[in-house]
Write a protein that holds these residues in place. Sequence first.
Motif, mmCIF file in Angstrom:
data_model
loop_
_atom_site.group_PDB
_atom_site.id
_atom_site.type_symbol
_atom_site.label_atom_id
_atom_site.label_comp_id
_atom_site.label_asym_id
_atom_site.label_seq_id
_atom_site.Cartn_x
_atom_site.Cartn_y
_atom_site.Cartn_z
ATOM 1 N N LEU A 1 34.817 -17.640 -36.204
ATOM 2 C CA LEU A 1 35.488 -17.374 -37.827
ATOM 3 C C LEU A 1 36.041 -16.472 -37.255
ATOM 4 O O LEU A 1 35.949 -15.459 -36.695
ATOM 5 N N ALA A 2 37.545 -16.529 -37.642
ATOM 6 C CA ALA A 2 38.387 -15.421 -37.577
ATOM 7 C C ALA A 2 38.073 -14.472 -39.007
ATOM 8 O O ALA A 2 38.804 -13.035 -38.914
ATOM 9 N N ASP A 3 37.347 -14.945 -40.098
ATOM 10 C CA ASP A 3 36.735 -13.595 -41.122
ATOM 11 C C ASP A 3 35.554 -15.046 -41.697
ATOM 12 O O ASP A 3 36.108 -15.814 -42.174
ATOM 13 N N GLU A 4 34.725 -13.790 -42.222
ATOM 14 C CA GLU A 4 33.964 -14.659 -42.429
ATOM 15 C C GLU A 4 33.822 -14.964 -43.944
ATOM 16 O O GLU A 4 33.261 -15.813 -44.219
ATOM 17 N N THR A 5 35.101 -14.871 -44.501
ATOM 18 C CA THR A 5 35.201 -15.032 -45.896
ATOM 19 C C THR A 5 35.352 -16.811 -45.485
ATOM 20 O O THR A 5 35.573 -17.591 -46.979
ATOM 21 N N GLN A 6 36.292 -17.100 -44.789
ATOM 22 C CA GLN A 6 36.257 -18.620 -43.912
ATOM 23 C C GLN A 6 34.679 -19.621 -44.191
ATOM 24 O O GLN A 6 34.856 -20.756 -43.777
ATOM 25 N N ARG A 7 33.522 -19.029 -44.330
ATOM 26 C CA ARG A 7 32.256 -19.248 -44.131
ATOM 27 C C ARG A 7 32.090 -20.723 -45.229
ATOM 28 O O ARG A 7 31.835 -22.043 -44.802
ATOM 29 N N LYS A 8 32.721 -20.195 -46.243
ATOM 30 C CA LYS A 8 32.416 -21.325 -48.018
ATOM 31 C C LYS A 8 34.039 -21.869 -48.062
ATOM 32 O O LYS A 8 34.856 -21.481 -48.263
ATOM 33 N N LEU A 9 34.248 -23.043 -47.076
ATOM 34 C CA LEU A 9 35.166 -23.491 -47.069
ATOM 35 C C LEU A 9 35.477 -24.777 -48.108
ATOM 36 O O LEU A 9 35.085 -24.965 -48.701
ATOM 37 N N LEU B 1 47.532 -23.078 -22.372
ATOM 38 C CA LEU B 1 48.360 -22.319 -22.643
ATOM 39 C C LEU B 1 48.587 -21.744 -23.220
ATOM 40 O O LEU B 1 49.446 -20.503 -23.649
ATOM 41 N N PHE B 2 48.939 -23.146 -24.316
ATOM 42 C CA PHE B 2 50.063 -22.233 -25.795
ATOM 43 C C PHE B 2 48.611 -21.763 -26.288
ATOM 44 O O PHE B 2 49.518 -20.401 -27.677
ATOM 45 N N LEU B 3 47.452 -21.334 -26.260
ATOM 46 C CA LEU B 3 46.311 -20.933 -27.400
ATOM 47 C C LEU B 3 46.752 -19.230 -26.615
ATOM 48 O O LEU B 3 45.856 -18.227 -26.738
ATOM 49 N N GLN B 4 47.241 -18.720 -24.905
ATOM 50 C CA GLN B 4 47.761 -17.485 -24.016
ATOM 51 C C GLN B 4 48.035 -16.785 -25.468
ATOM 52 O O GLN B 4 49.012 -16.819 -25.996
ATOM 53 N N ASN B 5 47.387 -15.877 -25.343
ATOM 54 C CA ASN B 5 47.578 -14.155 -26.108
ATOM 55 C C ASN B 5 47.751 -14.310 -27.577
ATOM 56 O O ASN B 5 48.852 -14.041 -28.634
ATOM 57 N N ARG B 6 47.184 -15.798 -28.036
ATOM 58 C CA ARG B 6 46.696 -15.679 -29.363
ATOM 59 C C ARG B 6 45.510 -15.108 -29.972
ATOM 60 O O ARG B 6 44.756 -15.577 -29.693
ATOM 61 N N SER B 7 45.690 -13.816 -30.804
ATOM 62 C CA SER B 7 44.665 -13.563 -31.590
ATOM 63 C C SER B 7 43.742 -14.743 -32.542
ATOM 64 O O SER B 7 42.749 -14.772 -32.482
ATOM 65 N N GLN B 8 44.368 -14.916 -33.243
ATOM 66 C CA GLN B 8 44.120 -16.474 -33.970
ATOM 67 C C GLN B 8 44.439 -17.520 -34.399
ATOM 68 O O GLN B 8 46.223 -17.623 -34.002
ATOM 69 N N PHE B 9 43.815 -18.789 -34.935
ATOM 70 C CA PHE B 9 44.550 -19.384 -35.044
ATOM 71 C C PHE B 9 44.774 -20.272 -36.307
ATOM 72 O O PHE B 9 43.620 -20.200 -36.998
ATOM 73 N N GLU B 10 45.629 -20.835 -37.036
ATOM 74 C CA GLU B 10 44.884 -22.252 -37.805
ATOM 75 C C GLU B 10 44.598 -23.293 -37.273
ATOM 76 O O GLU B 10 45.229 -23.897 -36.627
ATOM 77 N N TRP C 1 40.703 -21.339 -40.398
ATOM 78 C CA TRP C 1 41.640 -19.782 -39.371
ATOM 79 C C TRP C 1 40.201 -19.508 -38.787
ATOM 80 O O TRP C 1 39.138 -19.246 -39.074
ATOM 81 N N LEU C 2 40.458 -19.271 -36.951
ATOM 82 C CA LEU C 2 39.782 -19.576 -36.013
ATOM 83 C C LEU C 2 40.381 -18.541 -35.496
ATOM 84 O O LEU C 2 41.418 -18.282 -35.177
ATOM 85 N N ARG C 3 39.445 -17.909 -34.159
ATOM 86 C CA ARG C 3 39.547 -17.176 -33.233
ATOM 87 C C ARG C 3 38.745 -17.427 -31.912
ATOM 88 O O ARG C 3 37.735 -17.995 -32.307
ATOM 89 N N LEU C 4 39.401 -17.568 -30.649
ATOM 90 C CA LEU C 4 38.643 -17.865 -29.594
ATOM 91 C C LEU C 4 38.144 -16.386 -28.660
ATOM 92 O O LEU C 4 39.348 -15.408 -28.643
ATOM 93 N N VAL C 5 37.034 -16.350 -28.152
ATOM 94 C CA VAL C 5 36.572 -15.169 -27.449
ATOM 95 C C VAL C 5 36.049 -15.958 -26.315
ATOM 96 O O VAL C 5 35.548 -16.695 -25.729
ATOM 97 N N ASN C 6 35.743 -15.006 -25.520
ATOM 98 C CA ASN C 6 35.713 -15.494 -24.034
ATOM 99 C C ASN C 6 34.431 -15.543 -24.630
ATOM 100 O O ASN C 6 33.451 -14.917 -24.570
#
Length: 487
Positions: free
Chosen positions: A453-461, A160-169, A477-482
Amino acid sequence: MLLLLLPPLLLWLLLVVPFTGPLGFWKNLGIQGPVGWPFFGNMMQFALGKKSYGEVYEGIYKEYPHLKYVGFYRLFNEPALLIRDQDLIRQILVGNHFANCSDNAVYVDPSRDTLASCNPFIACGDKWRLYRSDLVPLFTPSRLRQIVVAVNDSCQKLRLFLQNRSQFEAKELATRYTLQVVASGVFGLDSKCLESGEASARNPWLHWLLPLFQPSSWSLVETMALLHSPLLGKVLNYRYVPLSLQNWLQDLVLASSDGASLLHWLKEGKRTLPQSELTGHATTLLLEGYETSAMLLAFALYELACHEDIQDDLLRELDESGGAGLMGELRYTEAVLLETLRLHPAMQALQKRCTKSFELPAQMKDQGHCRPLEVREGTVLIIPVRAIHFDPELYPAPHQFQPQRFLAQSAQSMGCRFLGFGAGSRMCPGMRLGLLQTKAAVATLLKDQRVILADETQRKLEISPLTFLTSAKKGVWLRLVNRTGKC
């Protein structure tokens, strides 16, 4: 001219000479190792905040592949031993030498840190065994089955918390989730950590615990005090658990429910616990229960986002399981978590202190004329977890994310090649709960979605060099997609 040179000469004598004397310690004993710098020993890059302590130890580990152990110098020129040989590591952690160096070399002053000193990982002497025996019965399969209710409830709140969140840390989200689980499972309380808006802004759980182990301007000096110097800790008045947090935790224990919670079972244990020890154990269960699992969840989601093929295999297992069987099934999901811990261990090294002198065999693998070494009481022995996990002789292609390494055998059967939970009598007693709650969160988040990944720059952590627990320098920073790829 002599008078002009006298002040800097005296300053040099006062500041440098006291810290250079020990630098000949290992050479005088005929023990090979790197030459140290005055004051910094071999930890210069760590002291300057350029490399984590685990990276420094990894460099020493790689530099001497022909040695069973290496003599080097920690901060303030403290002579120490870095153990490379797997048989010796096994002897120190679980074998004949364990009794000689069972104490972990972390510096927590019981007079300042009353609650933290009850942590079996921190406690020394006879106390660690007593405290650990209080906690181990809490993590039997039957007890964990009762905690599943709290885990499932927290998973529903997470969705429920993640509903309508485009990205998250990922680390923040994971911390909110594990705090929700631990508050319910340990204290019988609803922490409301998976709520938004004003309730979140005023939430004391998030206020006290969300930033506790994260990189800050003080992280490096606090890590030095914790891992290297009780004197520095005294000067800084350093506390592993800040005093204000200790006071809050004491109130929290008094307010906790007497329902099916770990704290309730502690009260019913074989030993009648003084209130200070009960609160200390509750602190251990809270701090150990939320932070390391949150770290594991965040890094696991990151690795899945970076490796779509592995995520496909994991999603296939989740679909076939129907979301059931979290206690003993989802073997591939668990393998993903273990491989994540291999690449991102919570502690990058274990530090053991010799409490009774003992003998190590000759330093060279081909002994030749080398003599055994008597390890003196007080000597710190480093087990370089990060270096072991990245050793190509132990793990082919060690920097690649390959969960299949853990499908053929369990983590326990890998011995001291895998130290994500420690090993032997002082390994993490809450391992099962940590894996359970993390596995449940992964299954919940990816039930009908993918993580990217929310951004490809995150690929190298980037990993922070400042903290004693592994932490991402700039977050994850990540995103969830169906499953069809739409947000």
